[in-house]
Scaffold this motif. Structure first.
Motif: not given
Length: 54
Positions: A43-54
């Motif tokens: 989902s778009a939310e999962e992609v954002q979480l992955l992006w902000h995890a770094t």
């Protein structure tokens, strides 16, 4: 509208400026985006979480 070749060149230039940590996140994001739509369950939310995890 920007030409596809121009977008690719811009993306390559930006990728060259990334830290190794951010580069890893970008590669993961691109892998998700490159999957065929029927197989992409991120989902778009999962992609954002992955992006902000770094």
């Amino acid at each position: 509208m920007i030409q596809t070749a121009d977008l690719r060149q811009k993306a390559i230039a930006l990728i060259g400026q990334l830290s190794p940590e951010k580069l890893s996140a970008v590669v993961q994001l691109l892998e998700c985006l490159a999957e065929p739509p029927q197989q992409n369950s991120t989902s778009a939310e999962e992609v954002q979480l992955l992006w902000h995890a770094t």
